[in-house]
Write an enzyme that holds these catalytic residues in place. Structure first.
Site, PDB file in Angstrom:
ATOM      1  CE  LYS A  78      -3.869   2.019   2.645  1.00  0.00           C
ATOM      2  NZ  LYS A  78      -4.772   1.793   3.796  1.00  0.00           N
ATOM      3  CB  SER A 152      -7.640   3.948   2.467  1.00  0.00           C
ATOM      4  OG  SER A 152      -6.910   3.398   3.548  1.00  0.00           O
ATOM      5  CB  SER A 176      -8.317   1.275   5.467  1.00  0.00           C
ATOM      6  OG  SER A 176      -8.887   2.547   5.580  1.00  0.00           O
TER       7      SER A 176
END
Length: 459
Positions: A78, A152, A176
């Site tokens: 990420k 996210s 997330s």
């Protein structure tokens, strides 16, 4: 010729250790799939093609190859965690395009275990929202490209669900990991506080954010979790009988859970009951103040992360979110709101080992330019489809998203498992039992050649 795309991390690592395939061959296959599919999916901000192949060769030459738990396994990271030599943009135009001079500790642990970082994945700006889009691209759900992958950690989830990598690293401050995992049919675990090194942004959103794995199987999730936590999570020989509370109540007043998700909870509860667990309907005593507590912590975390960035380069929704959060920073920093919530919910978990809920309230929003839309519209869209994840960031307790069934569209449905502190192994054990009782398809059935009309182009 054997294809390694679509195989699990456990399968790939075993083949590399036994020298049935080289790390370069495995990584090259996955890079080719990324090249073919990601223009449509938008999972990656950066693909480390040449660097990943060179690092795969280094793994193949290691003297300890036969002992590496993730030998030659491609992994995506990420884009809010440092990877040496790559910039860390966190989905924003306001962040510096400066290469990191070190790996985050979780990235370093993955590499030490033999994994190869093939790229950094897209996130919404400053990882605020449960949809993934912005100046660096839009991440779509590989099962339904008209819909967002979630956020996210949306890019990481999309990469795994599309078979571009078998596992990916993400993190979870208000859901997330669990939100995109539920959208994309993946397994994930948000560890409890302090189990996996955090170091996400400036203060980990007051200790609510945790790093965790995204995978297609519980076995892969357990393996990756063991590596990044630097502990050995062993599968028990015999399943443990658990006291499970099944709840279809939304934590937030006025937000209803749709029928596909309540059905998933009831069916999962029935399977576990027939498997010998003690399952009963019971709702946690969520306080009426939960919505305001969640909003205060959500916006305050953004306010801290946005400090020092040029506001002119931030999107309007981010500026508003951060401005609202500034008034809450001091009160949130005391931790009193989170402590009150833990005290209220602790007796429930003294009575029950694990809580079973829906992972989401409804299917994910459409994939689109949410970063260009107003703050309130974003907040309402997020709250209405993902109200079930934030309580467990506020408490700091572990929680999982586990695929279970399908939505009317054919996209995956999912349930959430929550446990008391230190129950990560128990959650993984129960998730694996669900996996055996109700098997799910590992990845979306993709073979695309061209992007859809209006899809974001990868940089």
């Amino acid at each position: 010729m054997t294809s390694w795309v679509g195989r699990t991390a456990v399968e790939i690592a075993a083949a590399v250790r036994e020298k049935r395939v080289t790390p370069r061959e495995v990584v090259a296959e996955h890079l080719a799939r990324i090249e073919r599919l990601d223009e449509r999916i938008g999972a990656f901000r950066v693909v480390r093609g040449e660097a990943a192949l060179a690092e795969a060769d280094e793994v193949g030459a290691r003297a300890d190859l036969a002992e590496l738990p993730l030998a030659g396994v491609p992994v995506a990271v990420k884009d809010n965690l440092p990877v040496t030599g790559e910039s860390n943009r966190i989905g924003s135009a306001a962040t510096p395009d400066t290469p990191a001079d070190h790996d985050h500790v979780t990235v370093a642990r993955l590499r030490a275990a033999g994994a190869v970082v093939v790229g950094l994945t897209n996130v919404p700006e400053l990882c605020i929202f449960g949809t993934t889009e912005g100046v660096h691209g839009t991440s779509r759900n590989p099962w339904d490209t008209a819909r967002t992958a979630g956020g996210s950690s949306g890019g990481s989830a999309a990469a795994v669900a599309a078979g571009m990598v078998p596992i990916a690293l993400g993190n979870d401050g208000m859901g997330s990991l669990r939100i995109p995992a539920a959208n994309c049919g993946l397994v994930t675990i948000k560890p409890g506080f302090g189990v996996v090194p955090a170091g996400i942004g400036d203060g980990d959103w007051f200790g609510m954010s945790e790093n965790g794995p995204l995978a297609t199987t519980v076995e892969d999730a357990r393996l990756m979790f063991s590596v990044i936590a630097d502990i050995e999570v062993v599968r028990p020989d015999e399943p443990t009988v658990r006291k499970i509370a099944a709840s279809v109540r939304s934590p937030l007043t006025g937000v209803a859970i749709s029928k596909p998700y309540t059905t998933a909870v009831r069916e999962a509860a029935g399977l576990l009951n027939r498997a010998g667990h003690t399952v009963r309907r019971a709702d946690p005593p969520y306080p009426l103040s939960l919505s305001t507590t969640s909003l205060a912590h959500w916006t305050a975390g953004t306010s801290v992360d946005a400090a020092g960035l040029d506001p002119r380069k931030l999107t309007r929704r981010t500026r508003v979110h951060a401005a609202i959060g500034r008034r809450f920073v001091n009160s949130v920093r005391t931790g009193k709101g989170r402590e009150r919530l833990r005290e209220r919910l602790a007796p429930f978990f003294a009575e029950h080992d694990i809580l079973l809920t829906a992972a989401l309230a409804r299917r994910s929003p459409e994939a689109g330019p949410w970063h260009e839309r107003g703050w309130l519209r974003n907040v309402l869209a997020n709250t209405n489809y993902s109200p079930l994840t934030p309580p467990w960031n506020l408490t700091g307790w572990p929680a999982m998203s586990v695929p279970f069934g399908t939505l009317p569209s054919g996209a995956p449905c999912a349930v959430q498992l929550v446990g008391r502190p230190g129950s990560e192994a128990a959650l993984l054990e129960l998730a694996e039992e669900l996996e055996k009782l109700h098997p799910w398809q590992r990845t979306a059935p993709l073979d695309w050649r061209t992007p859809p009309e209006g899809a974001s182009r990868r940089r």
